[in-house]
Structures are given as structure tokens and as C-alpha cells.
Scaffold this motif. Structure first.
Motif, mmCIF file in Angstrom:
data_model
loop_
_atom_site.group_PDB
_atom_site.id
_atom_site.type_symbol
_atom_site.label_atom_id
_atom_site.label_comp_id
_atom_site.label_asym_id
_atom_site.label_seq_id
_atom_site.Cartn_x
_atom_site.Cartn_y
_atom_site.Cartn_z
ATOM 1 N N THR A 183 44.326 42.273 33.171
ATOM 2 C CA THR A 183 43.919 43.649 33.459
ATOM 3 C C THR A 183 43.880 43.911 34.956
ATOM 4 O OG1 THR A 183 42.625 43.774 31.426
ATOM 5 C CG2 THR A 183 42.099 45.369 33.149
ATOM 6 N N ARG A 184 43.233 43.019 35.711
ATOM 7 C CA ARG A 184 43.175 43.185 37.163
ATOM 8 C C ARG A 184 44.578 43.143 37.766
ATOM 9 N NH1 ARG A 184 43.061 40.192 41.906
ATOM 10 N NH2 ARG A 184 41.811 41.169 43.552
ATOM 11 N N GLY A 219 45.807 41.520 46.204
ATOM 12 C CA GLY A 219 45.154 42.812 46.321
ATOM 13 C C GLY A 219 44.190 42.922 47.479
ATOM 14 N N VAL A 227 46.349 46.435 37.082
ATOM 15 C CA VAL A 227 45.772 47.531 37.870
ATOM 16 C C VAL A 227 46.281 47.493 39.307
ATOM 17 C CG1 VAL A 227 43.613 48.369 38.907
ATOM 18 C CG2 VAL A 227 43.713 47.865 36.458
ATOM 19 N N ILE A 228 46.291 46.315 39.909
ATOM 20 C CA ILE A 228 46.736 46.204 41.307
ATOM 21 C C ILE A 228 48.236 46.450 41.422
ATOM 22 C CG2 ILE A 228 46.901 44.692 43.315
ATOM 23 C CD1 ILE A 228 44.311 43.363 42.347
ATOM 24 N N GLU A 271 46.403 34.925 42.249
ATOM 25 C CA GLU A 271 45.455 35.804 41.573
ATOM 26 C C GLU A 271 44.028 35.635 42.077
ATOM 27 O OE1 GLU A 271 45.826 37.130 37.337
ATOM 28 O OE2 GLU A 271 46.857 35.186 37.212
ATOM 29 N N ASP A 272 43.637 34.392 42.360
ATOM 30 C CA ASP A 272 42.261 34.134 42.775
ATOM 31 C C ASP A 272 42.141 33.737 44.242
ATOM 32 O OD1 ASP A 272 43.393 31.624 42.680
ATOM 33 O OD2 ASP A 272 42.107 30.872 41.065
ATOM 34 N N ARG A 329 48.668 50.078 41.368
ATOM 35 C CA ARG A 329 48.219 50.657 42.635
ATOM 36 C C ARG A 329 49.279 50.476 43.712
ATOM 37 N NH1 ARG A 329 43.102 47.977 44.263
ATOM 38 N NH2 ARG A 329 44.287 46.706 45.732
ATOM 39 N N ASP A 374 43.759 37.004 34.920
ATOM 40 C CA ASP A 374 43.107 38.275 34.601
ATOM 41 C C ASP A 374 44.202 39.339 34.522
ATOM 42 O OD1 ASP A 374 41.696 40.664 34.473
ATOM 43 O OD2 ASP A 374 40.153 40.020 35.889
ATOM 44 N N ARG A 393 43.728 36.396 48.272
ATOM 45 C CA ARG A 393 43.660 36.815 46.881
ATOM 46 C C ARG A 393 44.517 38.063 46.715
ATOM 47 N NH1 ARG A 393 38.567 39.314 43.460
ATOM 48 N NH2 ARG A 393 39.307 38.691 41.390
#
Length: 196
Positions: A93-94, A71, A97-98, A51-52, A101, A91, A69
Motif C-alpha cells: 500500500t505504501r 519516498g 501510494v508513493i 522500501e525501509d 505520488r 508494504d 527510505r
């Protein structure tokens, strides 16, 4: 010799969530490695994301350096969310979203072990049957009562690839590889010795 429909390298991304199952990830990668060896070219390439973009820690204490990371790069051909029993995203939400996508970009989405929870939270299992690790099934049914959950070791449905983790990941990949490179490859990949 290329016996499949494509000779380009298929990119497979493994998104490593906190305390992911190392066995599941290893069992998914080994058939890809064996297929490359038998085909004589790099039919499959893989990368690790977190994620990070930092080191990802497996539930067995091992650490894996993420390539990037989540995305950060163009969409892979396949994306597998890899999770263990810790189901809290850094996260959410992030992440959702990815994942959405990637689905719009035509990426084949899958999940290993407890990873289907994150696909479900992103709304990406609404129209697909799925499976996950047996320990997580009661909580999954409670959180997602309208998603059809199976007890099978792996399920491929409506462009979603899910498995119960552990060696079930190997079984699922041994289903995917022959679809692309011919059934004649399935048995040799399955029978590859592990070098000492």
C-alpha cells in the motif's frame, strides 16, 4: 562539452526491491557513468532507495546500502523500480501510494526486470504498453489481463520505461541518453571500454 538541451544534473533513483537483479541495475548505471565522463560534467546522478531504507539484497547475494527510505527525498527526474523473481513488497500500500505520488509530481517512471509488476499493482501501467523478464510474463498476463504486454526487450510508452532486465537495461538507457544529449553521444557511450 554539453551538447544537450539541459546542463543540470538529472537525478535517477533506483528503488531496490528484495532480491533485485544486480545485472539490470549495473547495466542501467554504466551508460550514465559513461555519459558523465564523455560530457565532462555530472549530467546524471543516481541514488539507491529501499522500501525501509535498509540494506537491499540482490538475487546474486550482493548487498547494497540504500541511500534512503523510498519516498524520503523530493521526486527524482527518473525512478526505476528494480526487482527480481521475489514479488512481495514489505508494504504494498505504501509503495503504491508513493509511486502514484511520484507520477503526479511528473517523475518519469520505469522498471527493470520484474519491476513492472509493482507499477502494474499501483495502477500505473493501465494506459501504457510494457515489457518485463520473460520468466514472469505468463503470471503477469494472468494477474493483469488488460495491460498490453510486449515481448520487446524494452518499451517506452506513455511516459513509462520498462525493460526485460539484464543487458536490456543498457539498451533502454542508450535510448534515453541521446534523447537528452544528442544522438552523437549514443555511439561513444555504447563503445566506452570498461576500466580494468
Amino acid at each position: 562539452m554539453n551538447i544537450g538541451a539541459t546542463d543540470r544534473t538529472q537525478c535517477i533513483e533506483f528503488l531496490l526491491m528484495d532480491l533485485f537483479s544486480m545485472m539490470s541495475v549495473t547495466c542501467a548505471i554504466e551508460p550514465l557513468r559513461a555519459a558523465n565522463r564523455l560530457l565532462g560534467y555530472e549530467a546524471y546522478g543516481w541514488r539507491f532507495s529501499s522500501e525501509d531504507g535498509q540494506v537491499a539484497h540482490a538475487s546474486n547475494g550482493f548487498s547494497v546500502v540504500a541511500d534512503e527510505r523510498f519516498g524520503a527525498s523530493p521526486a527524482p527526474d527518473y525512478l526505476f523500480v528494480c526487482a527480481g523473481m521475489t514479488l512481495v513488497a514489505k508494504d504494498q500500500t505504501r509503495l503504491s501510494v508513493i509511486l502514484n505520488r511520484r507520477a503526479r509530481e511528473g517523475c518519469q517512471l520505469g522498471a527493470l526486470s520484474m519491476g513492472p509488476v509493482f507499477l502494474a499493482r499501483a495502477g500505473l501501467l493501465t494506459n501504457a504498453r510494457c515489457t518485463l523478464h520473460w520468466e514472469g510474463q505468463p503470471a503477469f498476463r494472468e494477474e493483469f489481463p488488460f495491460i498490453e504486454l510486449s515481448n520487446e526487450i524494452y518499451v517506452i510508452d506513455n511516459n513509462r520505461y520498462t525493460c526485460a532486465g539484464g543487458t536490456a537495461a543498457l539498451d533502454m538507457l542508450l535510448h534515453i541518453i541521446p534523447e537528452q544529449h544528442g544522438a552523437v553521444l549514443a555511439s561513444p557511450v555504447d563503445c566506452q571500454p570498461v576500466p580494468g
